[in-house]
Enzyme design. Sequence first.
Site, short mmCIF file in Angstrom:
data_model
loop_
_atom_site.label_atom_id
_atom_site.label_comp_id
_atom_site.label_asym_id
_atom_site.label_seq_id
_atom_site.Cartn_x
_atom_site.Cartn_y
_atom_site.Cartn_z
N ASP A 1 63.01 92.26 -11.10
CA ASP A 1 62.72 90.96 -11.71
C ASP A 1 63.91 90.02 -11.51
O ASP A 1 65.06 90.42 -11.68
CB ASP A 1 62.47 91.11 -13.22
N ARG B 1 57.35 88.79 -5.34
CA ARG B 1 56.54 88.17 -6.38
C ARG B 1 56.95 86.70 -6.45
O ARG B 1 58.14 86.38 -6.55
CB ARG B 1 56.77 88.84 -7.74
#
Length: 306
Positions: free
Chosen positions: A133, A183
């Site tokens: 992330d 992502r």
Amino acid sequence: MEQLMKDFFLFLSKNQGLNAAAKKWGLRFGASRFVSGETIQEAIKGVKDLNQKGLCCTLDHLGEFVFSVEEANESADYCIKTLEAIHSSGVDCNLSLKMTQLGLDISRDLCVTNMRRILDSAKKNGNIFVRIDMEDYAHNEVTLEILRELLQDYDNVGTVIQAYLYKSTDDIDSLKDKHPNFRLVKGAYKESPQVAYPNKADVDENYKKIIKQHLLNGNYAAVATHDDNIIAYVKQLEKEHNIPRSQFEFQMLYGIRTQSQVDLAREGYRMRVYVPYGNDWYGYFMRRLAESPANVKFVLKGMFTK
């Protein structure tokens, strides 16, 4: 008013005292809508339920404010336990993590060592994909540097590109030859206008730009959005450029737009749900409240009604 509310919850998300207290509260005040549980067992059960609806998942053991080597190593151990639980249960699920949990703010070498331990375990347990992330701008460049290093030895790791940063298009181009799995998100941290677009309309336009850029580079895109306009845009790109559905997926957060998640899966799209769990849920929960006034209304309703 909406911007003030967003700033307020982002400010609260960084309060270490409230974060410590939240660990004692448990999943109260509506947090259970956005967090699947506090234990691995609860998280795996939630993933199984989502799999049965045709949805794949990524698990994230939540954590904030890691200040010691021992805490960083414990976080890495928990990631490995999560990978083992994913493999043994047979669920369709990846792993997401934050490198600050693994000691990035303590020592880059410590963080890389923990990342390699986790990626080795992911390989051992069925070559599970691990998503790093992206955090705030202060951690952006070092995250990309570590990703470049890891991609020399692993093919089961990727990270996140945030559309609100001016540098996002350059970052995609600089890594395109590594065939990264990114992502793509709008971005959820409060950043200076020196590094990030301050206006939502500009972020939205840049988001479309980086989605198209990454897909036309021929690389895998996980488009993380709850925005119908962005979803429609991706479907349009798919048709106009004959992009195979095997090259991208949609992603949404656990507890948000649940029917839309099922609908996309029924249309034949790969739809992945980001499933956070753990007792260190406070910072994540505050950022979800910052994203949408509707989330705040839900929580207030839950606090004052049975």
